[in-house]
Design a protein around this motif. Structure first.
Motif, PDB file in Angstrom:
ATOM      1  N   CYS A   1       1.044  -1.305   0.015  1.00 17.75           N
ATOM      2  CA  CYS A   1      -0.178   0.078  -0.080  1.00 17.75           C
ATOM      3  C   CYS A   1       0.863   1.506   0.083  1.00 17.75           C
ATOM      4  O   CYS A   1       1.882   1.092   0.587  1.00 17.75           O
ATOM      5  N   THR A   2       0.259   2.092  -0.906  1.00 13.25           N
ATOM      6  CA  THR A   2       1.320   3.532  -0.826  1.00 13.25           C
ATOM      7  C   THR A   2       0.263   4.880  -1.304  1.00 13.25           C
ATOM      8  O   THR A   2      -0.656   4.325  -2.147  1.00 13.25           O
ATOM      9  N   THR A   3       0.591   6.110  -0.854  1.00 10.34           N
ATOM     10  CA  THR A   3      -0.580   6.895  -1.015  1.00 10.34           C
ATOM     11  C   THR A   3      -0.047   7.378  -2.455  1.00 10.34           C
ATOM     12  O   THR A   3      -0.960   8.284  -3.036  1.00 10.34           O
TER      13      THR A   3
ATOM     14  N   GLY B   1      -6.403  12.919   7.655  1.00 10.48           N
ATOM     15  CA  GLY B   1      -6.007  11.392   8.115  1.00 10.48           C
ATOM     16  C   GLY B   1      -4.742  10.806   8.671  1.00 10.48           C
ATOM     17  O   GLY B   1      -4.710   9.890   9.225  1.00 10.48           O
ATOM     18  N   GLY B   2      -3.660  11.854   8.358  1.00  9.47           N
ATOM     19  CA  GLY B   2      -2.295  11.326   8.785  1.00  9.47           C
ATOM     20  C   GLY B   2      -1.991  11.819   9.968  1.00  9.47           C
ATOM     21  O   GLY B   2      -2.636  12.548  10.821  1.00  9.47           O
ATOM     22  N   THR B   3      -0.623  11.813  10.245  1.00  6.48           N
ATOM     23  CA  THR B   3       0.077  12.407  11.564  1.00  6.48           C
ATOM     24  C   THR B   3       0.058  13.793  11.618  1.00  6.48           C
ATOM     25  O   THR B   3      -0.108  14.402  12.648  1.00  6.48           O
TER      26      THR B   3
ATOM     27  N   LYS C   1      -6.131   8.777   5.025  1.00  6.17           N
ATOM     28  CA  LYS C   1      -7.264   8.483   5.689  1.00  6.17           C
ATOM     29  C   LYS C   1      -7.658   7.082   5.703  1.00  6.17           C
ATOM     30  O   LYS C   1      -8.144   6.527   6.904  1.00  6.17           O
ATOM     31  N   THR C   2      -7.254   6.174   4.542  1.00  5.80           N
ATOM     32  CA  THR C   2      -7.894   4.911   4.813  1.00  5.80           C
ATOM     33  C   THR C   2      -6.658   4.283   4.663  1.00  5.80           C
ATOM     34  O   THR C   2      -6.644   2.862   4.376  1.00  5.80           O
ATOM     35  N   LEU C   3      -5.419   4.710   5.158  1.00  8.06           N
ATOM     36  CA  LEU C   3      -4.183   3.814   5.156  1.00  8.06           C
ATOM     37  C   LEU C   3      -4.149   2.348   5.808  1.00  8.06           C
ATOM     38  O   LEU C   3      -3.963   1.226   5.409  1.00  8.06           O
ATOM     39  N   MET C   4      -4.653   2.562   7.114  1.00  7.89           N
ATOM     40  CA  MET C   4      -4.541   1.448   8.031  1.00  7.89           C
ATOM     41  C   MET C   4      -5.835   0.472   7.665  1.00  7.89           C
ATOM     42  O   MET C   4      -5.238  -0.767   7.406  1.00  7.89           O
TER      43      MET C   4
ATOM     44  N   CYS D   1      -3.080  -5.636   2.067  1.00 12.28           N
ATOM     45  CA  CYS D   1      -1.416  -5.461   1.650  1.00 12.28           C
ATOM     46  C   CYS D   1      -0.840  -6.283   2.824  1.00 12.28           C
ATOM     47  O   CYS D   1      -1.149  -6.340   3.818  1.00 12.28           O
ATOM     48  N   ASP D   2       0.482  -6.569   2.424  1.00 17.36           N
ATOM     49  CA  ASP D   2       1.638  -7.058   3.150  1.00 17.36           C
ATOM     50  C   ASP D   2       2.154  -5.965   3.847  1.00 17.36           C
ATOM     51  O   ASP D   2       2.774  -6.294   4.936  1.00 17.36           O
ATOM     52  N   MET D   3       2.322  -4.951   3.280  1.00 11.11           N
ATOM     53  CA  MET D   3       3.216  -3.714   4.092  1.00 11.11           C
ATOM     54  C   MET D   3       2.712  -2.534   3.447  1.00 11.11           C
ATOM     55  O   MET D   3       1.862  -2.211   2.453  1.00 11.11           O
ATOM     56  N   ALA D   4       2.694  -1.277   4.171  1.00 14.92           N
ATOM     57  CA  ALA D   4       2.763  -0.103   3.595  1.00 14.92           C
ATOM     58  C   ALA D   4       3.814   0.769   3.819  1.00 14.92           C
ATOM     59  O   ALA D   4       4.568   0.762   4.830  1.00 14.92           O
ATOM     60  N   VAL D   5       3.982   1.637   2.778  1.00 15.60           N
ATOM     61  CA  VAL D   5       5.413   2.538   2.761  1.00 15.60           C
ATOM     62  C   VAL D   5       4.835   3.942   2.055  1.00 15.60           C
ATOM     63  O   VAL D   5       4.076   4.036   1.556  1.00 15.60           O
TER      64      VAL D   5
END
Length: 258
Positions: A37-39, A149-151, A81-84, A91-95
């Protein structure tokens, strides 16, 4: 003497440990693809070009990781906003410049930190002195603009509740709002501000060496899969030790020649 008992391993001391279980490390190699996953909207870490190809520091690092596993990367578009939920479901990972946070840690693991970063104000250069501190920023007259949605948004809600906040969905052009005096400040990571100064010469990063909040960047990984995390961490260690990480990062972060 060791002997297997039930679903565990009996040690000579009498203690038991869980028997090895399957890991994403094995599944990814069997599948032949790493789902990531990536934005695609956060330079210098991840950016989706007009030709629908991704580029950036974390993109190149992920491709290197996949190569070490002998697999291809399958990119999965997401938003901050929908990353998690996207990561957990697809996904196997998010970057892509993902900041380590305790809230995210409740649902996932992180790799070892890739880089140290921190939240700073990104403002018009002629107003740098106006926005040095939390006290100066946390005023009703200050117009903040952030992606949802982010930090960055979380930091503003926690530290700057008195300021005006506008949420702006397109993180690739959000800085133009500050440059055009439609907003006063964007709180973002120092790495992003330093990079975007190249594109917006009227904007300046405020005290990038002394951020308002310490943070670290890492890859988001599945919770409790220690074998997969151990592999990613060891790959990252070797990537830094051999200089590959520096070569990738310098392409994006090194100061342009005068």
């Amino acid at each position: 003497m060791r002997s297997l008992i039930a679903a565990g391993i009996l040690l000579a001391s009498g203690a038991t440990i869980a028997a090895p279980t399957s890991s994403l490390l094995d599944e990814v190699q069997q599948r032949g693809a790493l789902k990531v996953c990536t934005t695609g909207d956060y330079k210098p870490y991840t950016f989706l070009r007009d030709d629908k190809q991704y580029e950036g520091i974390d993109i190149a690092l992920t491709e290197s990781l996949a190569k070490s596993l002998g697999v291809e990367v399958e990119w999965v578009p997401t938003t901050w906003k929908t990353l998690m939920p996207d990561f957990l479901a697809r996904c196997d990972m998010a970057v892509g410049g993902v900041s380590i946070s305790l809230e995210r840690q409740k649902k996932a693991f992180f790799s070892e930190p890739i880089a140290v970063d921190g939240k700073i104000p990104f403002v018009r250069c002629d107003e740098v002195e106006k926005y040095q501190t939390i006290e100066q920023l946390n005023q009703p007259s200050v117009r903040l603009i952030e992606p949802p949605g982010g930090t960055n948004e979380a930091f503003v809600h926690r530290e700057l509740p008195k300021a005006q906040l506008e949420l702006f969905d397109d993180n690739t052009v959000i800085f133009k709002s500050v440059a055009d005096n439609k907003a006063d400040v964007m709180i973002t990571d120092s790495s992003e501000a330093l990079y975007q100064q190249r594109n917006y010469p009227t904007l300046c990063a405020v005290n990038p060496e002394s951020p308002l909040q310490y943070s670290e960047k890492a890859f988001l990984l599945p919770r409790d899969d220690m074998a997969f995390k151990a592999y990613v961490d060891q790959w990252l260690h070797l990537t830094k030790a051999t200089g590959e990480y520096k070569r990738i990062a310098d392409k994006w972060l090194a100061k342009p020649s005068q």
